[in-house]
Structure formats: C-alpha cells, structure tokens
Motif scaffolding. Sequence first.
Motif, mmCIF file in Angstrom:
data_model
loop_
_atom_site.group_PDB
_atom_site.id
_atom_site.type_symbol
_atom_site.label_atom_id
_atom_site.label_comp_id
_atom_site.label_asym_id
_atom_site.label_seq_id
_atom_site.Cartn_x
_atom_site.Cartn_y
_atom_site.Cartn_z
ATOM 1 N N UNK A 334 0.879 -1.164 0.000
ATOM 2 C CA UNK A 334 0.000 0.000 0.000
ATOM 3 C C UNK A 334 0.918 1.215 0.000
ATOM 4 N N UNK A 335 0.993 1.915 -1.133
ATOM 5 C CA UNK A 335 1.964 2.990 -1.317
ATOM 6 C C UNK A 335 1.413 4.289 -0.739
ATOM 7 N N UNK A 336 2.198 4.888 0.152
ATOM 8 C CA UNK A 336 1.842 6.168 0.770
ATOM 9 C C UNK A 336 2.546 7.291 0.019
ATOM 10 N N UNK A 337 1.825 8.302 -0.444
ATOM 11 C CA UNK A 337 2.465 9.396 -1.193
ATOM 12 C C UNK A 337 3.246 10.331 -0.279
ATOM 13 N N UNK A 338 4.114 11.129 -0.880
ATOM 14 C CA UNK A 338 4.828 12.154 -0.138
ATOM 15 C C UNK A 338 6.252 11.822 0.204
ATOM 16 N N UNK A 339 6.655 10.549 0.034
ATOM 17 C CA UNK A 339 8.038 10.173 0.265
ATOM 18 C C UNK A 339 8.425 9.943 1.712
ATOM 19 N N UNK A 340 7.459 10.057 2.651
ATOM 20 C CA UNK A 340 7.780 9.864 4.069
ATOM 21 C C UNK A 340 7.483 8.447 4.542
ATOM 22 N N UNK A 341 6.791 7.670 3.719
ATOM 23 C CA UNK A 341 6.490 6.301 4.090
ATOM 24 C C UNK A 341 5.530 6.220 5.262
ATOM 25 N N UNK A 342 5.596 5.094 5.950
ATOM 26 C CA UNK A 342 4.707 4.823 7.089
ATOM 27 C C UNK A 342 5.520 4.183 8.200
ATOM 28 N N UNK A 343 5.485 4.787 9.390
ATOM 29 C CA UNK A 343 6.173 4.193 10.535
ATOM 30 C C UNK A 343 5.306 3.127 11.187
ATOM 31 N N UNK A 344 3.988 3.389 11.270
ATOM 32 C CA UNK A 344 3.124 2.402 11.908
ATOM 33 C C UNK A 344 1.697 2.528 11.396
#
Length: 379
Positions: A334-344
């Motif tokens: 599941x790709x999160x936009x913005x380049x910061x990714x997902x920590x949790x």
Amino acid sequence: MTTLKVSDLPVLPIEVKTIDRAAESNGSVRPFSALPNSDELTILSYDQEFTQILGTNPTQSLLLSTTASTKNPFFHEACVFLPSQNELYITSNLLASTSSSAFPTILISRIKFTRAESSNDIKSLEWAKLRPPPGIDMPNGGVNYKDGILFCAQGSPAPGTGGLYYMPLNAPPKPIVTNWHARDFNSVNDVVVSKKDGGIWFTDPCYGYQQGFRRRPELPNQVYRYDIENGECRVVADGFERCNGICFAPGEGKVYISDTGVVWGDGGRDLQRPATIYSFDVSPSNALTNRTLFAYAAQGIPDGIKCDTHGNVYSGTGAGVEVWNPSGSLIGTIVVPGGLGCANFCFGNEGEMFICGEQRLWRVQLGEGTSVRGDLLGV
C-alpha cells in the motif's frame, strides 16, 4: 487542548496496479513512487494472495492532514484502536520545542470516530492533541491492554525515566516495568502482549540517545519479556543493530522482530546495515529459538509490524505498508504518497486499516476477513 472536528469525509476507491514480476528486468520490481503532492494511496499487487486480501473494492479516506498548515508529523507511531470507544491513539514524531534550550516533545493524538449508519465508513471525527500524562515521557509504540493502552515511554534525559506504562480509561497511568535490574532501559520502542499468559514482550533500541533526548545507554539493543505473574523481566533476544517492531504470528508459536539498523537516530543511514524482519520460534518456556531472516524491506526500513488473521505479515516501510505471506514472499504494497512512508499502522473493525503517514492519516477498507488477530484486542 483544542479539539478539531471534521465531517463529510470522502470515501474513494484505491487504484490497484497488478505487477507482473516475471515481466520486470531480471525478475525484480522497479520502485514505484506516488505523486508527492497527491493525497491518494495506491496499491501494488504482486500476487493473487494479496488480491484476495484486498477484496473487490478497496477504498480509502484521508482522515486528517497537516500538509497545508503546520506540517507537523502528528501521525507517526503507536496507532492503537480501542473498539469499545471507537477511538484511535497515535503518537507524533519529534516536535520542535518553542524554546531553543528545551528538548523536543511528542504529543498523543486521540481521534474519536462517528460511523455511518448504513456502513462501517467513518462519517465524522474529533481530533484532540494531548500532552502525555506524567510518567509516559516521549511515548512511542503502544498496544491494546485491558480497558486501555500499554504505552512505550522512551524516557527523558533524567535518570529513572522510561519503560512501559498502562494508561487505563479515565484513570492515571500505572508503571508496569521501568528498569532492568536497576538499569534504565535505552528507549523502549514497541510492545506486544501474549494472549496465552499475559506476558509483555518489548523492544529497546537506543534511538532516544541518538536523537538527543535520552541518557547514554546502559544496556545493549535487546528484546525483553516481562512476566506479569512473577515480575521477572527477562532478556529474550539480542544481536540487533536497532530492534524495533514486534508482533506474534497467529497461535503465538512464532514472533517477528524488525531490525532497523539502516537508520541511525541522528539522521545518518548506512545501507549495508539491516532493514530486516527476523522470525523466531517461541518455546513452551518462552525462549526464542531458530532466528531466521524472514524479509528485507523493499524501501526504507520495516518499522511497526503486525500479522493478520491468516498469518500474513504487514510492516510500515519507506514505501508505505509492505505485506508478505507467511513464507516471506512480498505479495503487495500500500503505497503512501509524499516520500515519508509509514512508521506504523493498525487494524480496526473488520477489514479496516488506519495508516500513519507522518503528516497524514488514512483509513483503508480492505476485504472482509482481513484483520489483526482479534484475540489481542482487549487483552
């Protein structure tokens, strides 16, 4: 603190891109990046197994965003859903102090949902930013515990701080374990609770010291188990660069622990260090055996990790949320936009996920039957 109310939250379809790995160069998959200014998630499916998880119509709702205002990373860690209260609790990333001489701070977001009458969709929400209660210094990870939340307190520069604290509903926090044989923990990061015996398993890397708000470490980067019956706090695993996320497989015969050694708390990176999830067998005596490399994150590091009811392993990474089947094959992202990714992230009601994207928070609805092991809720 001030409560923000949001209503009329849109529910949008998520674009699913089916990736044929065999058609890619040498069988590998080229990195995919969502548009940096987009607020919409994208799903990459590498295997039919993931398509079954997604269901026929996965949807998304952007619940909250600070990208147009403060840009503060309020949606970082913990991400604990209380089904009885229909509330979500999230810890922020480090927030700069208003004083140049003070240490950074971390706030807790409490988000209360109102559901639509005809579906599980969220109709409106109330978001309150809370200062951590006394004892829960610089909170990070958390898990459902009894009627409230078990928080990881990373601690402050002062000695005698940090550890695990139980925050019940409508009552002050209670310390559970705050040291190991009179030595302070480094900066407790993530925690999971066994349904079998109530044992509390947690990771303790030295990120707090590297980020400048914790004392010099007195212990290695280790994983612990706290026995609530006899009070023993036992080291169960070591040899990590930076032990981080932790979760059980269904049945609790196996535990997964991530090592995020690639990322140093001072901002440095070394790509030859681990960005790895290891699996361990859990013996009847609660010893960890048969350490095995389970997966390596395709992008960034594997931070928070969880299993669904089918034994698939999910982790917040630099891409968003990467998902592996029980054999360790990457089946989707599941790709999160913005380049910061997902920590949790966390699972909510049936087939529901909440995904933290630092400055943004999403709700995702997958197929029915996709959920965290339900027996962990309300431990």
